[in-house]
Write a protein that holds these residues in place. Structure first.
Motif, short mmCIF file in Angstrom:
data_model
loop_
_atom_site.label_atom_id
_atom_site.label_comp_id
_atom_site.label_asym_id
_atom_site.label_seq_id
_atom_site.Cartn_x
_atom_site.Cartn_y
_atom_site.Cartn_z
N TYR B 33 6.56 -8.27 21.82
CA TYR B 33 5.84 -9.21 22.67
C TYR B 33 4.53 -8.59 23.17
O TYR B 33 4.46 -7.38 23.37
N TRP B 34 3.54 -9.44 23.37
CA TRP B 34 2.33 -9.04 24.08
C TRP B 34 2.17 -9.91 25.32
O TRP B 34 2.23 -11.14 25.23
N TYR B 35 1.95 -9.27 26.47
CA TYR B 35 1.71 -9.94 27.73
C TYR B 35 0.38 -9.50 28.29
O TYR B 35 -0.11 -8.42 27.99
N ARG B 36 -0.16 -10.33 29.16
CA ARG B 36 -1.26 -9.90 30.01
C ARG B 36 -0.83 -10.03 31.46
O ARG B 36 -0.08 -10.93 31.82
N ARG B 44 2.10 -12.89 31.72
CA ARG B 44 2.10 -14.11 30.91
C ARG B 44 2.14 -13.74 29.44
O ARG B 44 1.40 -12.86 28.99
N LEU B 45 2.97 -14.43 28.72
CA LEU B 45 3.20 -14.12 27.31
C LEU B 45 2.04 -14.64 26.46
O LEU B 45 1.69 -15.83 26.51
N ILE B 46 1.46 -13.77 25.65
CA ILE B 46 0.33 -14.14 24.80
C ILE B 46 0.86 -14.58 23.43
O ILE B 46 0.66 -15.71 23.00
N HIS B 47 1.47 -13.65 22.73
CA HIS B 47 2.10 -13.91 21.44
C HIS B 47 3.36 -13.07 21.35
O HIS B 47 3.51 -12.09 22.08
N TYR B 48 4.23 -13.45 20.44
CA TYR B 48 5.42 -12.65 20.23
C TYR B 48 5.84 -12.73 18.77
O TYR B 48 5.30 -13.52 17.99
N SER B 49 6.81 -11.88 18.44
CA SER B 49 7.29 -11.82 17.05
C SER B 49 8.79 -11.59 17.07
O SER B 49 9.28 -10.73 17.79
N VAL B 50 9.49 -12.36 16.25
CA VAL B 50 10.94 -12.20 16.17
C VAL B 50 11.36 -11.41 14.94
O VAL B 50 12.55 -11.27 14.66
N GLY B 51 10.40 -10.87 14.23
CA GLY B 51 10.72 -10.04 13.08
C GLY B 51 9.49 -9.72 12.27
O GLY B 51 8.44 -10.34 12.44
N GLU B 52 9.65 -8.75 11.39
CA GLU B 52 8.53 -8.35 10.54
C GLU B 52 7.98 -9.55 9.79
O GLU B 52 8.74 -10.35 9.22
N GLY B 53 6.66 -9.68 9.81
CA GLY B 53 6.01 -10.76 9.08
C GLY B 53 5.97 -12.09 9.81
O GLY B 53 5.43 -13.07 9.30
N THR B 54 6.53 -12.16 11.01
CA THR B 54 6.54 -13.42 11.77
C THR B 54 5.83 -13.25 13.10
O THR B 54 5.94 -12.19 13.74
#
Lengths: 108, 113
Positions: B33-36, B44-54
């Motif tokens: 996850y990336w937050y600011r 606040r959540l900017i972007h996130y990923s639930v696995g490699e390539g996603t």
């Protein structure tokens, strides 16, 4: 929509006094709730989670679904408890939403 | 284990410049996850990923892009920095499963002039 509310920006107490940091949530599903703490110049870290029903550093938090609350409590505050505290709700399996945080100041 | 490591720790940019923040975790976590973090607004959540390539958008994705080419790394890019992006950025990772906590990095303090 899901929401986490921490109504107090700052809570100041003297050492030995009881502490209650308030957290209310809004979520239509089954809530997973956490308290995170950030001490000065340290990274954010997990303090406790509701599922564990544990006491960490003397802190406890009980999930009250009727009042949609997850308040953090400690009977006797210590100076080293001074920090920023965030309540967080996990939703849609993989995301957290944080409250705006409460700064706890414990005076000697 | 280092846990979650963020690079760099500080950076000052001029408006319009681009940069990439790197997050690396050595815990074999699926989720990242990336937050600011801004005063009075919490994380606040900017972007996130639930696995490699996603990757997926969070609460405040505009002006940012991300990539997760390797499971252990999650990159946050600012293509054209704006003063509104001045913030402290936190990366986090977690295992899958119910009630798994997120583990955070030390943060990157970014100032856009």
């Amino acid at each position: 929509a899901q929401r986490v509310t921490q109504p107090e920006k700052l809570l100041s107490v003297f050492k030995g006094a009881p502490v209650e940091l308030k957290c209310n949530y809004s979520y239509s599903g089954s809530p997973e709730l956490f308290w995170y703490v950030q001490y000065s110049r340290q990274r954010l870290q997990l303090l406790l989670r509701h599922i564990s029903r544990e006491s960490i550093k003397g802190f406890t938090a009980d999930l009250n679904k009727g009042e949609t609350s997850f308040h953090l409590k400690k009977p006797f505050a210590q100076e080293e408890d001074s920090a920023m505290y965030y309540c967080a709700l996990r939703y849609n399996t993989d995301k957290l939403i944080f409250g705006t945080g409460t700064r706890l100041q414990v005076f000697p | 284990n280092a846990g979650v490591t963020q690079t760099p720790k500080f950076r000052v940019l001029k408006t319009g410049q681009s940069m990439t923040l790197l997050c690396a975790q050595d815990m074999n976590h699926e989720y990242m996850y990336w937050y600011r973090q801004d005063p009075g607004m919490g994380l606040r959540l900017i972007h996130y990923s639930v696995g490699e390539g996603t990757t997926a958008k969070g609460e405040v994705p505009d002006g940012y892009n991300v990539s997760r080419l390797k499971k252990q790394n999650f990159l946050l890019g600012l293509e054209s920095a704006a003063p509104s992006q001045t913030s402290v950025y936190f990366c986090a990772s977690s295992m899958t499963g119910v009630n798994q906590p997120q583990h955070f990095g030390d943060g990157t303090r970014l100032s856009i002039l």
